[in-house]
Design an enzyme around this catalytic site. Structure first.
Site, short mmCIF file in Angstrom:
data_model
loop_
_atom_site.label_atom_id
_atom_site.label_comp_id
_atom_site.label_asym_id
_atom_site.label_seq_id
_atom_site.Cartn_x
_atom_site.Cartn_y
_atom_site.Cartn_z
CB THR A 96 11.04 -32.33 14.93
OG1 THR A 96 9.93 -32.70 15.18
CG2 THR A 96 11.47 -31.66 13.86
N GLY A 97 12.72 -34.61 16.64
CA GLY A 97 12.45 -35.40 17.95
C GLY A 97 12.78 -34.44 19.16
N GLY A 98 13.12 -35.12 20.40
CA GLY A 98 13.40 -34.49 21.57
C GLY A 98 14.48 -33.35 21.57
N GLY A 126 15.26 -31.79 18.53
CA GLY A 126 15.21 -30.80 17.14
C GLY A 126 15.02 -31.73 15.99
CB VAL A 143 17.80 -35.45 11.91
CG1 VAL A 143 19.06 -36.04 11.32
CG2 VAL A 143 17.93 -35.74 13.61
CE LYS A 158 19.56 -35.71 16.58
NZ LYS A 158 19.10 -36.74 17.29
CG ASP A 205 18.57 -40.15 24.70
OD1 ASP A 205 17.66 -40.90 25.46
OD2 ASP A 205 18.12 -39.33 23.86
#
Length: 593
Positions: A39-41, A43, A45, A60, A158
């Site tokens: 998980t990243g900023g 949510g 994948v 995503k 981003d």
């Protein structure tokens, strides 16, 4: 200026293969999750197999938890921007196949890039540094992607190594367009989305952003690829802003071979003042590429690096092969619901086909010709197909009326009234549990056999309701047979009395209840094999009950039970087993939520 010689590099660490997740339910009703990546900023994948279009996709998933002060209109604008990105079609942009919002979560369905991100690539090479040729290929590809997006009026906001994807052929693709604004509106990031270390001052402070904002981030990524470090990475936005105002250390001092246009142009692109930066990503690339390296050589080198990681960049082939095995219900998601409606229609139609002639005689109508009888049964069948619960209720009403037909002013009325009360109680306490509950209850009446309800009741209901429905269905079938065979109320009352006093009738009803109870208990495991075994068990108990019932009825002598009843039990076993093996467990796949 001479192109600098490439640096030697090797693999620093190896990747760990993610565990397959092919046993999870289909995401959005069509995507089988193969693995879930970190998980990243924004949510998580998920790497998935599209069961309808037979292709690999990456999804995503971002929970839309609106931040304080963020209204619905802000979120709506961000969602619109994310949808706009699906129009971007460029070989250096990750293709967006679809965008959905469901259950408070936004799903961006993208092409699956079978490779790794730039962040993963740099973490695996010595010092986290790419060769000049590889950086030239990287800059050229990302500049092409940004120029195309900016021409369509879309900002990325981003750009960072984890949003740059590289496939096995060395192609560089930029992903996650439009997600920064969506994340900001949803409360996941601050300052118009983005990532600290790659955002220029105007984005950090929430001021006006334009194409030069993306140019700044692109220069940060190139600087990191050339030196191994992000020049403005800091613990928070304020600390990053101070670093930007101070300025990055010139590339010429870090890499003397880059002195000249490369160092100067990257420094301009990293300026805190947007007015000093190149106006477009293409302008930056045209100024730097002639002095940086060979793009073609860089692409070949990156492809070679990816080849070294073969088997580590995504799910293994056997995992994909398992995900590609798509069942009929997954291939045609409308089929389970259509099947349940056909079953409801067939049962209601069959019950009405048996009952309508008797009701017509009661009211003085002549519909003896078979075409008229069939036509009159098709109407309630169509009603049940459209509205299974309402159609089933109508069929039970027709059944109750049929019990009065031997004599409206006779004991038949009392039997019908008692049946109506019991059916009302069943309707209020059991029927809502499944859309197939009416079909399960009336299947015995439709087939003319008291054992007809057991298999379907055990498959679609929980244990106790299944037992009650199966036993009641058996009793209703026996009462209907008596009503249709009686010429008047007295003979019907006599037939009902014999049925109530007969031990074989009670044994048959108990056998139906036990068969459905066992079927429902075994079916709780929810696997196809368990549910099919449950049907076999149900059929075996029914046949055993029929054998003992025939023995009781014939004074303790073992005789052959009704061939018709055994045939109904076997046909139900075969049809239910076929349905389960093709469509899955009934309660899981036949009912739409």
């Amino acid at each position: 200026m001479q192109t600098p010689a490439p640096k030697q590099q090797g693999w620093a660490v190896a990747t760990n293969q993610a565990q397959p997740e092919t046993d999870q339910p289909l995401l959005l009703g069509r995507y089988r999750t193969v693995e879930t990546r970190g998980t990243g900023g924004f949510g998580e994948v998920r790497v998935c197999w599209d069961t309808r279009l037979d292709r690999k996709v990456a999804i995503k998933c971002m929970p839309l938890e609106t931040a304080p002060g963020m209204g619905a209109s802000t979120l709506s604008e961000a969602l619109s921007e994310a949808r706009i990105t699906s129009r971007l079609t460029d070989q250096n942009i990750v293709t967006v196949h679809d965008f959905e919002v469901r259950g408070g979560t936004a799903y961006l369905i993208m092409e699956f890039v079978d490779g790794m991100t730039l962040a993963e690539l740099m973490s695996r090479v010595e010092g986290g540094v790419l060769t000049y040729d590889e950086c030239a290929h990287l800059l050229s590809s990302l500049a092409s992607a940004l120029d195309h997006a900016h021409a369509e009026g879309v900002l990325h906001l981003d750009i960072k190594p984890s949003n740059v994807f590289i496939d096995a052929q060395g192609n560089v693709k930029l992903g996650d367009f439009g997600m920064a604004s969506l994340a900001s509106a949803a409360g996941w990031e601050g300052a118009r989305g983005g990532t600290v270390g790659y955002m220029p001052p105007e984005q950090l402070t929430g001021d006006y952003v334009d194409e030069r904002t993306d140019v700044f981030a692109l220069a940060c990524v190139c600087y990191q690829a050339l030196t191994g470090s992000c020049p403005f990475l800091a613990k928070d936005a304020d600390a990053s802003l101070k670093r930007i105002e101070k300025g990055a250390r010139p590339l010429a001092k870090v890499e003397p071979d880059l002195a000249g246009p490369v160092s100067d142009q990257i420094a301009e692109a990293l300026s805190a003042d947007p007015g000093r930066r190149p106006s477009t990503a293409g302008e930056l690339a045209r100024a730097v590429l002639p002095y940086l390296g060979d793009e073609a050589e860089g692409r070949a080198s990156v492809a070679d690096l990816l080849a070294q990681a073969r088997g580590e960049t995504g799910p293994a082939d056997e995992v994909w092969n398992a995900a590609m095995r798509v069942g009929i219900a997954e291939r045609y998601p409308w089929l389970p619901n259509a099947t349940s409606r056909v079953v409801c229609a067939a049962v209601s139609g069959a019950v009405c086909l048996r009952c309508i002639p008797a009701i017509a005689r009661l009211v003085g109508l002549n519909i003896e010709p078979m075409p008229l009888v069939v036509a009159s049964a098709l109407i309630p069948a169509a009603f049940s197909a459209a509205l299974p619960a309402a159609g089933g209720t109508f069929a039970t009403l027709v059944y109750v009326i049929t019990l009065v037909t031997p004599g409206a002013y006779s004991p038949a009325f009392l039997v019908a009234a008692l049946a109506g009360v019991v059916l009302y109680l069943w309707q209020t306490h059991v029927s809502p549990a499944s859309k197939l509950s009416h079909a399960a209850l009336l299947l015995g009446c439709a087939t003319g056999s008291p054992v007809g309800s057991a298999a379907l009741a055990g498959a679609c209901l929980s244990p106790l309701p299944a037992a009650a429905t199966s036993a009641l269905g058996g009793v209703l079938a026996m009462l209907l047979t008596s009503a249709l065979a009686s010429s008047d109320g007295a003979s019907f009352a006599s037939a009902v009395g014999r049925t109530v006093m007969s031990g074989s009738s009670w044994l048959t009803a108990v056998g139906c209840a036990g068969a459905s109870l066992a079927c429902a208990l075994i079916s709780k495991r929810r696997s196809n094999a368990a549910c099919a075994a449950a049907q076999v068990t149900c059929c075996a108990i029914l046949i055993a009950a029929l054998l003992f019932s025939a023995r009781v009825e014939n004074g303790g002598l073992w005789t052959t039970p009704s061939i018709c009843d055994i045939a109904v039990a076997l046909v139900c076993l075969i049809l239910m087993s076929i349905s389960i093996m093709t469509l899955g467990p009934v309660s899981d796949t036949w009912e739409d939520e």
